[in-house]
Design an enzyme around this catalytic site. Structure first.
Site, PDB file in Angstrom:
ATOM      1  N   GLY A  21       0.812  -1.216   0.000  1.00 32.65           N
ATOM      2  CA  GLY A  21       0.000   0.000   0.000  1.00 32.65           C
ATOM      3  C   GLY A  21       0.838   1.255   0.000  1.00 32.65           C
ATOM      4  O   GLY A  21       0.518   2.229   0.683  1.00 32.65           O
ATOM      5  N   ALA A  22       1.905   1.247  -0.796  1.00 33.76           N
ATOM      6  CA  ALA A  22       2.893   2.333  -0.724  1.00 33.76           C
ATOM      7  C   ALA A  22       2.640   3.475  -1.693  1.00 33.76           C
ATOM      8  O   ALA A  22       3.466   4.381  -1.794  1.00 33.76           O
ATOM      9  CB  ALA A  22       4.296   1.764  -0.970  1.00 33.76           C
ATOM     10  N   ASN A  23       1.506   3.479  -2.382  1.00 31.35           N
ATOM     11  CA  ASN A  23       1.284   4.529  -3.372  1.00 31.35           C
ATOM     12  C   ASN A  23       0.646   5.787  -2.789  1.00 31.35           C
ATOM     13  O   ASN A  23       0.561   6.813  -3.452  1.00 31.35           O
ATOM     14  CB  ASN A  23       0.409   4.011  -4.515  1.00 31.35           C
ATOM     15  CG  ASN A  23      -0.962   3.567  -4.056  1.00 31.35           C
ATOM     16  OD1 ASN A  23      -1.086   2.475  -3.497  1.00 31.35           O
ATOM     17  ND2 ASN A  23      -1.978   4.386  -4.271  1.00 31.35           N
ATOM     18  N   THR A  24       0.234   5.726  -1.519  1.00 28.17           N
ATOM     19  CA  THR A  24      -0.443   6.880  -0.931  1.00 28.17           C
ATOM     20  C   THR A  24      -0.280   6.862   0.583  1.00 28.17           C
ATOM     21  O   THR A  24       0.129   5.859   1.170  1.00 28.17           O
ATOM     22  CB  THR A  24      -1.951   6.868  -1.292  1.00 28.17           C
ATOM     23  OG1 THR A  24      -2.559   8.084  -0.864  1.00 28.17           O
ATOM     24  CG2 THR A  24      -2.668   5.699  -0.638  1.00 28.17           C
ATOM     25  N   GLY A  25      -0.588   7.991   1.233  1.00 19.96           N
ATOM     26  CA  GLY A  25      -0.670   8.059   2.681  1.00 19.96           C
ATOM     27  C   GLY A  25       0.571   7.618   3.419  1.00 19.96           C
ATOM     28  O   GLY A  25       1.702   7.959   3.069  1.00 19.96           O
ATOM     29  N   TYR A 170     -12.992  -3.789  11.720  1.00 18.97           N
ATOM     30  CA  TYR A 170     -11.686  -3.131  11.616  1.00 18.97           C
ATOM     31  C   TYR A 170     -10.856  -3.390  12.870  1.00 18.97           C
ATOM     32  O   TYR A 170      -9.678  -3.762  12.790  1.00 18.97           O
ATOM     33  CB  TYR A 170     -11.869  -1.634  11.401  1.00 18.97           C
ATOM     34  CG  TYR A 170     -10.561  -0.886  11.266  1.00 18.97           C
ATOM     35  CD1 TYR A 170      -9.763  -1.040  10.140  1.00 18.97           C
ATOM     36  CD2 TYR A 170     -10.116  -0.025  12.274  1.00 18.97           C
ATOM     37  CE1 TYR A 170      -8.555  -0.357  10.019  1.00 18.97           C
ATOM     38  CE2 TYR A 170      -8.921   0.661  12.166  1.00 18.97           C
ATOM     39  CZ  TYR A 170      -8.146   0.490  11.026  1.00 18.97           C
ATOM     40  OH  TYR A 170      -6.942   1.157  10.915  1.00 18.97           O
TER      41      TYR A 170
END
Length: 302
Positions: A21-25, A170
């Site tokens: 998940g390294a494309n954002t945030g 969650y």
């Protein structure tokens, strides 16, 4: 060290880091900071177009950075296997695996029929870590860092059916992240690798971007009002991943009130997350649900 920042990170030249998940945030900020310290960074992301755009942005910030992208959909165990094979084919060792990607507030199930938050946040990362374990243990003093949440304190897991779509989904998935981390670190005892966890506190990120509007909009408003920047939110993960004094089974989060804001320090997780019986049972069930058996030759099993 009360105000640990990226300036305290050691040189990482020659180290290989894989971040989901390294494309954002948080993931993007984590990847950028690691690249700035010389690490070769692998962006493991669901959308390859966004992953390449993130790689280009990091390259602009860090001229000469070595960045790779791999397609990874944590909601599909088939995709996890393909991604792990691709990463393994390109790298004979992995020094840092950062299980960062996460979803919240999503209804429905994964491709394999699991409640989506438990399936993506825990089972996908459990499978990925197991499939890459030979590369992790091949490195000298590798670290596996899994990103949890303050919300783990509100999670409950039925160990007879942990993937059942009931309760605080969650919170359950984030509790699972910690149970997994502590059990993994214990099983890595006969290797030079360790497992740690971190949480970002109240960071304003894109974690709600796929959630239904009724869930997304109020949570975004709260995050923007009380949250801190993704760069600050990434600091606990970066400290767990790179601080030479950090040790296995440690958990890092913000130092401020209720661990919402502040600089990263070692914090304590819930008593449920520290229950060794729960850790072992979840491990057994996760191997069964994912079909990923961790190589016994690499791990210590009590």
């Amino acid at each position: 060290m009360s105000k640990w920042t990226t300036a305290d990170m050691p040189d990482l030249t020659g180290r290989v880091a894989v971040i989901t998940g390294a494309n954002t945030g948080l993931g993007f900020e984590t990847a950028t900071a690691l690249a700035e310290r010389g690490a070769e960074v692998v962006l493991a992301c669901r959308d390859q177009g966004k992953a390449q755009a993130a790689a280009d942005r990091i390259g602009c910030r860090v001229p000469g950075a070595v960045i790779d992208t791999v397609e990874l959909d944590l909601a599909s165990l088939a995709s996890v296997r393909v991604a792990a094979a691709a990463i393994g084919a390109r790298h004979d060792r992995i020094d840092l695996l950062i299980n960062n990607a996460g979803v919240t507030g999503l209804p429905g199930t994964t491709e394999d029929g699991f409640e989506v938050q438990f399936g993506v946040n825990h089972l996908g990362h459990f499978a990925l870590t197991g499939l890459l374990l030979d590369r992790i243990t091949a490195a000298d003093a590798a670290r596996v860092v899994t990103v949890s949440s303050i919300g783990h304190r509100f999670g409950r897991i039925d160990l007879d059916d942990p993937a059942a779509p009931i309760g605080n989904a969650y919170g359950k998935s984030k509790l699972a992240n910690l149970l997994f981390t502590y059990e993994l670190d214990r099983r890595l005892a006969d290797t030079s690798a360790v497992a740690l966890a971190a949480h970002p506190g109240g960071a304003s990120t894109d974690v709600f971007r796929y959630s239904p509007a009724a869930f997304r909009l109020p949570n975004l408003a709260i995050a923007r009002l009380f949250g801190r920047t993704p760069a600050m939110g990434a600091l606990p993960t970066l400290r767990a991943a790179t601080d030479p004094s950090a040790a296995g089974s440690e958990y890092y989060g913000p130092s401020g009130l209720f661990e919402i804001q502040g600089y990263p320090e070692r914090v304590r997780s819930s008593s449920d997350s520290r229950d060794r019986h729960r850790q072992g049972r979840l491990w057994e069930v996760s191997e069964r649900l994912t079909g990923v058996q961790y190589p016994a030759r690499a791990l210590k099993v009590d």
